[in-house]
Design a protein around this motif. Structure first.
Motif, PDB file in Angstrom:
ATOM      1  N   UNK A   1       0.819  -1.218   0.000  1.00  0.00           N
ATOM      2  CA  UNK A   1       0.000   0.000   0.000  1.00  0.00           C
ATOM      3  C   UNK A   1       0.851   1.265   0.000  1.00  0.00           C
ATOM      4  N   UNK A   2       2.064   1.181   0.518  1.00  0.00           N
ATOM      5  CA  UNK A   2       2.969   2.327   0.444  1.00  0.00           C
ATOM      6  C   UNK A   2       3.438   2.584  -0.979  1.00  0.00           C
ATOM      7  N   UNK A   3       3.443   1.539  -1.788  1.00  0.00           N
ATOM      8  CA  UNK A   3       4.020   1.629  -3.137  1.00  0.00           C
ATOM      9  C   UNK A   3       2.986   1.639  -4.263  1.00  0.00           C
ATOM     10  N   UNK A   4       1.770   1.136  -3.991  1.00  0.00           N
ATOM     11  CA  UNK A   4       0.780   0.971  -5.052  1.00  0.00           C
ATOM     12  C   UNK A   4      -0.621   1.211  -4.503  1.00  0.00           C
ATOM     13  N   UNK A   5      -1.573   1.576  -5.368  1.00  0.00           N
ATOM     14  CA  UNK A   5      -2.940   1.787  -4.899  1.00  0.00           C
ATOM     15  C   UNK A   5      -3.618   0.471  -4.522  1.00  0.00           C
ATOM     16  N   UNK A   6      -4.430   0.521  -3.475  1.00  0.00           N
ATOM     17  CA  UNK A   6      -5.219  -0.637  -3.043  1.00  0.00           C
ATOM     18  C   UNK A   6      -6.646  -0.187  -2.749  1.00  0.00           C
ATOM     19  N   UNK A   7      -7.566  -1.134  -2.768  1.00  0.00           N
ATOM     20  CA  UNK A   7      -8.957  -0.835  -2.450  1.00  0.00           C
ATOM     21  C   UNK A   7      -9.182  -0.774  -0.937  1.00  0.00           C
ATOM     22  N   UNK A   8      -8.591  -1.703  -0.216  1.00  0.00           N
ATOM     23  CA  UNK A   8      -8.663  -1.737   1.243  1.00  0.00           C
ATOM     24  C   UNK A   8      -7.565  -2.655   1.744  1.00  0.00           C
ATOM     25  N   UNK A   9      -7.298  -2.587   3.043  1.00  0.00           N
ATOM     26  CA  UNK A   9      -6.340  -3.473   3.694  1.00  0.00           C
ATOM     27  C   UNK A   9      -7.035  -4.190   4.843  1.00  0.00           C
ATOM     28  N   UNK A  10      -6.920  -5.505   4.879  1.00  0.00           N
ATOM     29  CA  UNK A  10      -7.335  -6.281   6.037  1.00  0.00           C
ATOM     30  C   UNK A  10      -6.085  -6.894   6.646  1.00  0.00           C
ATOM     31  N   UNK A  11      -5.826  -6.554   7.892  1.00  0.00           N
ATOM     32  CA  UNK A  11      -4.633  -6.985   8.607  1.00  0.00           C
ATOM     33  C   UNK A  11      -5.051  -7.986   9.676  1.00  0.00           C
ATOM     34  N   UNK A  12      -4.742  -9.252   9.436  1.00  0.00           N
ATOM     35  CA  UNK A  12      -5.081 -10.294  10.397  1.00  0.00           C
ATOM     36  C   UNK A  12      -3.848 -10.663  11.207  1.00  0.00           C
ATOM     37  N   UNK A  13      -3.888 -10.393  12.517  1.00  0.00           N
ATOM     38  CA  UNK A  13      -2.758 -10.689  13.393  1.00  0.00           C
ATOM     39  C   UNK A  13      -1.446 -10.244  12.751  1.00  0.00           C
ATOM     40  N   UNK A  14      -1.362  -8.982  12.310  1.00  0.00           N
ATOM     41  CA  UNK A  14      -0.209  -8.561  11.507  1.00  0.00           C
ATOM     42  C   UNK A  14       1.048  -8.340  12.337  1.00  0.00           C
ATOM     43  N   UNK A  15       2.188  -8.516  11.693  1.00  0.00           N
ATOM     44  CA  UNK A  15       3.444  -8.078  12.283  1.00  0.00           C
ATOM     45  C   UNK A  15       3.338  -6.585  12.574  1.00  0.00           C
ATOM     46  N   UNK A  16       3.989  -6.127  13.628  1.00  0.00           N
ATOM     47  CA  UNK A  16       3.976  -4.707  13.962  1.00  0.00           C
ATOM     48  C   UNK A  16       4.488  -3.876  12.784  1.00  0.00           C
ATOM     49  N   UNK A  17       3.954  -2.669  12.602  1.00  0.00           N
ATOM     50  CA  UNK A  17       4.491  -1.795  11.549  1.00  0.00           C
ATOM     51  C   UNK A  17       5.976  -1.496  11.715  1.00  0.00           C
ATOM     52  N   UNK A  18       6.521  -1.758  12.903  1.00  0.00           N
ATOM     53  CA  UNK A  18       7.951  -1.526  13.156  1.00  0.00           C
ATOM     54  C   UNK A  18       8.782  -2.802  13.091  1.00  0.00           C
TER      55      UNK A  18
ATOM     56  N   UNK B   1       0.920  -1.451  16.860  1.00  0.00           N
ATOM     57  CA  UNK B   1      -0.030  -1.422  15.747  1.00  0.00           C
ATOM     58  C   UNK B   1      -1.180  -0.476  16.047  1.00  0.00           C
ATOM     59  N   UNK B   2      -1.698  -0.543  17.260  1.00  0.00           N
ATOM     60  CA  UNK B   2      -2.812   0.340  17.618  1.00  0.00           C
ATOM     61  C   UNK B   2      -2.383   1.804  17.541  1.00  0.00           C
ATOM     62  N   UNK B   3      -1.188   2.122  17.999  1.00  0.00           N
ATOM     63  CA  UNK B   3      -0.704   3.511  17.940  1.00  0.00           C
ATOM     64  C   UNK B   3      -0.646   4.005  16.498  1.00  0.00           C
TER      65      UNK B   3
END
Length: 370
Positions: A120-137, A306-308
């Protein structure tokens, strides 16, 4: 590998690698992007894990699942960890281009959540569903605000993999004779205690497609003067999520913000504020000796991070829905499939979708931030 009823498998060439793909046989390839759903699996799994979800999504959607490089039927090309998760997200882009899909609703599980955020940082998307995702960091080695603990990311990456688990993957061990067997790891890490399902043999078979060749899982490590004595290397899967290579908190600043669903369980052993896969937490528990203390090696607060970031995304104008499933582990789509599907359909704007708890789920908590 077994395909469920209505699911077909093929390998497609792309400009980067040959990619394994699962599709629904009856889906229309001309379905527009706003009704196309692409499922991205996590670490030590494959697209096979998505088959039940694929079967039960509405027939007027186009739904497909891809195998990441080094997993399933995709090419076992090496992973350049210094690019973070970009080798995987670039492979996904090449796959969608080969299929003539300019944009889609992306669903990412665990490491796959990081991949779709990078996409999503590099290309357009319709939506993102993040299931138990790795932290953004990334995974390991950061404080709550995402700042790195050490300059070499000590305790992160390929050096932290259990060598017996890696060997059992290589040996295609299907037993539960040891806690490090893939089957035992599935039971203790992928799902909450007490979960049972009819397809466990297939899930284990999927795990065993993981390539343990050099450059794939887990990756290399290097010596470190910092506790616990090793740091992230430069190749392989686990190093892709070391914080010096991976940081997708920049989604907060996207000028066009797709709606985001974040769905996770309270009994997740892998992605948690007290993760049993975080070496600093294991040090705090005394499992790994000589832990230098919380000032030097604090536990990574993965869920809070992730919540932050998603709260900041919402404050900057994005729409975020968080769904928390009580008593559910790392695999909501397996453990609470009804709730998972309803939440996914809601975020993609499917008419008539609702999120309700099933009798098997103790409670469901929904938090919308917009």
């Amino acid at each position: 590998m077994t395909e469920f009823d209505g699911i077909t498998a093929r390998v497609i060439p792309t400009e980067r690698i040959d990619v394994g793909l699962l599709e629904r046989a009856a889906d229309d390839p001309s379905t527009p992007p706003e009704r196309t759903v692409v499922l991205v699996h996590g670490n030590v799994t494959s697209a096979v894990f998505w088959q039940e979800t694929m079967q039960h999504l509405p027939s007027d959607l186009r739904v497909l699942a891809v195998d990441l490089r080094g997993f399933g039927h995709s090419e076992h090309a090496p992973v350049d960890a210094t690019r973070g998760l970009r080798d995987f997200s670039d492979d996904l882009r090449a796959t969608l281009e080969a299929l003539g899909i300019p944009s889609a609703h992306l669903v990412g599980w665990s490491m796959g959540g990081g991949i779709v955020m990078q996409y999503a940082l590099d290309h357009p998307v319709q939506s993102l569903t993040l299931q138990a995702p790795v932290s953004p960091y990334g995974f390991g080695g950061t404080r709550r605000d995402g700042s790195r603990l050490t300059a070499d990311d000590a305790g992160c990456g390929g050096g932290g993999a259990n060598p017996d688990f890696v060997q059992r993957l290589t040996d295609r061990d299907t037993t539960d004779e040891a806690p490090t067997s893939p089957r035992s790891v599935f039971r203790s890490g992928y799902v909450a205690a007490g979960y049972s399902g009819e397809h466990e043999d297939l899930w284990v078979e999927s795990m065993l497609t993981t390539s343990t060749a050099e450059g794939n899982y887990p990756g290399d490590g290097v010596p470190s003067e910092n506790w616990p004595g090793f740091a992230a290397g430069t190749i392989g899967v686990l190093n892709t999520m070391a914080p010096r290579y991976f940081d997708v908190s920049g989604i907060v600043d996207l000028p066009q913000k797709p709606p985001i669903l974040w769905i996770h369980g309270t009994a997740d052993a892998i992605v948690s504020d007290t993760s049993f896969y975080d070496l600093n937490f294991l040090g705090q528990l005394g499992v790994i000796p000589d832990w230098p203390g919380a000032d030097v090696a604090p536990v990574q607060e993965m869920v809070s991070q992730t919540r932050d970031v998603l709260d900041a995304y919402a404050a900057a104008g994005g729409a975020v829905t968080e769904v928390v499933l009580e008593g559910v582990g790392h695999s909501p789509h397996l453990e609470s499939p009804t709730e998972f599907r309803a939440a996914l359909l809601a975020v993609i704007g499917y008419v008539g979708s609702r999120i309700e708890p099933s009798p098997a789920t103790e409670a469901i908590i929904i938090r919308s931030v917009d």
